[in-house]
Design a protein around this motif. Structure first.
Motif, mmCIF file in Angstrom:
data_model
loop_
_atom_site.group_PDB
_atom_site.id
_atom_site.type_symbol
_atom_site.label_atom_id
_atom_site.label_comp_id
_atom_site.label_asym_id
_atom_site.label_seq_id
_atom_site.Cartn_x
_atom_site.Cartn_y
_atom_site.Cartn_z
ATOM 1 N N ASP A 1 0.796 -1.228 0.000
ATOM 2 C CA ASP A 1 0.000 0.000 0.000
ATOM 3 C C ASP A 1 0.836 1.291 0.000
ATOM 4 N N GLY A 2 2.159 1.175 -0.071
ATOM 5 C CA GLY A 2 3.013 2.346 -0.149
ATOM 6 C C GLY A 2 3.250 3.080 1.162
ATOM 7 N N ARG A 3 2.656 2.596 2.245
ATOM 8 C CA ARG A 3 2.862 3.276 3.533
ATOM 9 C C ARG A 3 4.287 3.054 4.006
ATOM 10 N N GLU A 4 4.710 3.897 4.952
ATOM 11 C CA GLU A 4 6.058 3.777 5.496
ATOM 12 C C GLU A 4 6.029 2.946 6.773
ATOM 13 N N ILE A 5 6.937 1.988 6.841
ATOM 14 C CA ILE A 5 7.090 1.144 8.023
ATOM 15 C C ILE A 5 8.479 1.407 8.578
ATOM 16 N N LEU A 6 8.572 1.733 9.858
ATOM 17 C CA LEU A 6 9.864 1.949 10.495
ATOM 18 C C LEU A 6 10.289 0.665 11.189
ATOM 19 N N VAL A 7 11.440 0.151 10.789
ATOM 20 C CA VAL A 7 11.937 -1.120 11.306
ATOM 21 C C VAL A 7 13.259 -0.871 12.039
ATOM 22 N N PRO A 8 13.325 -1.213 13.333
ATOM 23 C CA PRO A 8 14.604 -1.087 14.040
ATOM 24 C C PRO A 8 15.661 -1.957 13.356
ATOM 25 N N PHE A 9 16.811 -1.358 13.071
ATOM 26 C CA PHE A 9 17.873 -2.068 12.365
ATOM 27 C C PHE A 9 18.760 -2.765 13.387
ATOM 28 N N VAL A 10 18.224 -3.851 13.944
ATOM 29 C CA VAL A 10 18.922 -4.672 14.939
ATOM 30 C C VAL A 10 18.886 -6.122 14.472
ATOM 31 N N THR A 11 19.886 -6.891 14.859
ATOM 32 C CA THR A 11 20.026 -8.270 14.400
ATOM 33 C C THR A 11 18.819 -9.137 14.736
ATOM 34 N N ALA A 12 18.182 -8.896 15.870
ATOM 35 C CA ALA A 12 17.019 -9.707 16.261
ATOM 36 C C ALA A 12 15.873 -9.573 15.262
ATOM 37 N N ILE A 13 15.754 -8.414 14.614
ATOM 38 C CA ILE A 13 14.662 -8.178 13.663
ATOM 39 C C ILE A 13 15.156 -8.278 12.227
ATOM 40 N N VAL A 14 16.410 -7.907 11.987
ATOM 41 C CA VAL A 14 17.010 -7.936 10.647
ATOM 42 C C VAL A 14 18.185 -8.916 10.691
ATOM 43 N N PRO A 15 17.886 -10.232 10.589
ATOM 44 C CA PRO A 15 18.957 -11.212 10.717
ATOM 45 C C PRO A 15 19.892 -11.299 9.513
ATOM 46 N N THR A 16 19.411 -10.880 8.333
ATOM 47 C CA THR A 16 20.211 -11.049 7.128
ATOM 48 C C THR A 16 20.155 -9.813 6.242
ATOM 49 N N VAL A 17 21.337 -9.369 5.806
ATOM 50 C CA VAL A 17 21.459 -8.318 4.793
ATOM 51 C C VAL A 17 22.407 -8.866 3.737
ATOM 52 N N SER A 18 21.911 -8.965 2.501
ATOM 53 C CA SER A 18 22.751 -9.427 1.400
ATOM 54 C C SER A 18 22.838 -8.330 0.349
ATOM 55 N N LEU A 19 23.989 -7.650 0.336
ATOM 56 C CA LEU A 19 24.187 -6.623 -0.680
ATOM 57 C C LEU A 19 24.279 -7.249 -2.061
ATOM 58 N N ALA A 20 24.882 -8.434 -2.144
ATOM 59 C CA ALA A 20 25.029 -9.123 -3.433
ATOM 60 C C ALA A 20 23.673 -9.452 -4.044
ATOM 61 N N ASP A 21 22.739 -9.933 -3.205
ATOM 62 C CA ASP A 21 21.397 -10.287 -3.689
ATOM 63 C C ASP A 21 20.430 -9.106 -3.640
ATOM 64 N N ARG A 22 20.876 -7.983 -3.025
ATOM 65 C CA ARG A 22 20.062 -6.783 -2.846
ATOM 66 C C ARG A 22 18.790 -7.064 -2.055
ATOM 67 N N VAL A 23 18.959 -7.863 -0.965
ATOM 68 C CA VAL A 23 17.818 -8.276 -0.149
ATOM 69 C C VAL A 23 18.132 -8.127 1.336
ATOM 70 N N ILE A 24 17.134 -7.661 2.070
ATOM 71 C CA ILE A 24 17.168 -7.633 3.529
ATOM 72 C C ILE A 24 16.055 -8.550 4.008
ATOM 73 N N VAL A 25 16.396 -9.450 4.930
ATOM 74 C CA VAL A 25 15.402 -10.383 5.470
ATOM 75 C C VAL A 25 15.003 -9.903 6.864
ATOM 76 N N LEU A 26 13.681 -9.855 7.091
ATOM 77 C CA LEU A 26 13.132 -9.460 8.390
ATOM 78 C C LEU A 26 12.527 -10.650 9.105
ATOM 79 N N ASP A 27 12.686 -10.647 10.427
ATOM 80 C CA ASP A 27 11.991 -11.578 11.302
ATOM 81 C C ASP A 27 11.330 -10.706 12.370
ATOM 82 N N PRO A 28 10.237 -10.013 11.976
ATOM 83 C CA PRO A 28 9.662 -8.995 12.856
ATOM 84 C C PRO A 28 8.857 -9.574 14.016
ATOM 85 N N PRO A 29 8.840 -8.856 15.136
ATOM 86 C CA PRO A 29 7.966 -9.271 16.236
ATOM 87 C C PRO A 29 6.515 -9.011 15.822
#
Length: 174
Positions: A139-167
């Protein structure tokens, strides 16, 4: 690509000092007496180099004196000036868990099951830590996600993907 390392918020005093909001993790390396800063004027987009005369901390910001900016009028004319560097001039990060903001912007954000959440619009720096401002795909809304390992376990610059495991509830519309 130009990256902003600071912004002139206002003048300070009558001798031409500038109040600079810092937008770099390394202000002690960027804002150095005798050093040169590249500035982009907000209204005209004109770029020019400035020589730093002095720098001191003040209330979480920097007070910067530049050569040729000797009074309040000259300082006021620089309000909104963006100090910039070229991203190509940045050394690669030695820590695999540290990223430059521009590396994260535009990356696709998805859940651990592969569901696409959206994309990173920008990285926000707050007193509580870094936040990813994610534009939701749905829907284009903005979601603010804390950039901490518990919520953002994976960042792959090569694949251009961030994986979230949100509470629970983090991604729910308000």
């Amino acid at each position: 690509m130009e990256l902003v390392i600071g912004r002139v918020a206002k003048s300070h005093g009558v001798r031409g000092e500038l109040v600079v909001e810092v937008r770099t993790d390394e202000p002690e390396e960027r804002f150095v007496s005798g050093g040169t800063l590249r500035g982009r004027l907000p209204r005209s987009g004109t770029v020019r180099d400035f020589t730093v005369e002095s720098v001191r901390e003040h209330s979480g910001r920097l007070l910067v004196s530049l050569t040729g900016v000797a009074d309040r009028t000259a300082a006021d004319a620089l309000r909104g000036l963006l100090f910039v560097i070229d991203s190509a001039d940045l050394p690669p990060s030695e820590d695999p868990d540290e990223f430059y903001d521009h590396e994260l912007e535009g990356l696709q954000v998805q859940l651990t099951d592969g569901t696409v959440v959206g994309s990173v619009r920008e990285v926000l720096h707050s007193a509580a830590g870094e936040l990813l401002a994610v534009r939701a795909a749905e829907d284009g809304r903005e979601i603010l996600v804390p950039f901490v390992t518990a919520i953002v376990p994976t960042v792959s610059l090569a694949d251009r993907v961030i994986v979230l495991d949100p509470p629970e509830g983090l991604l729910d519309p308000e």
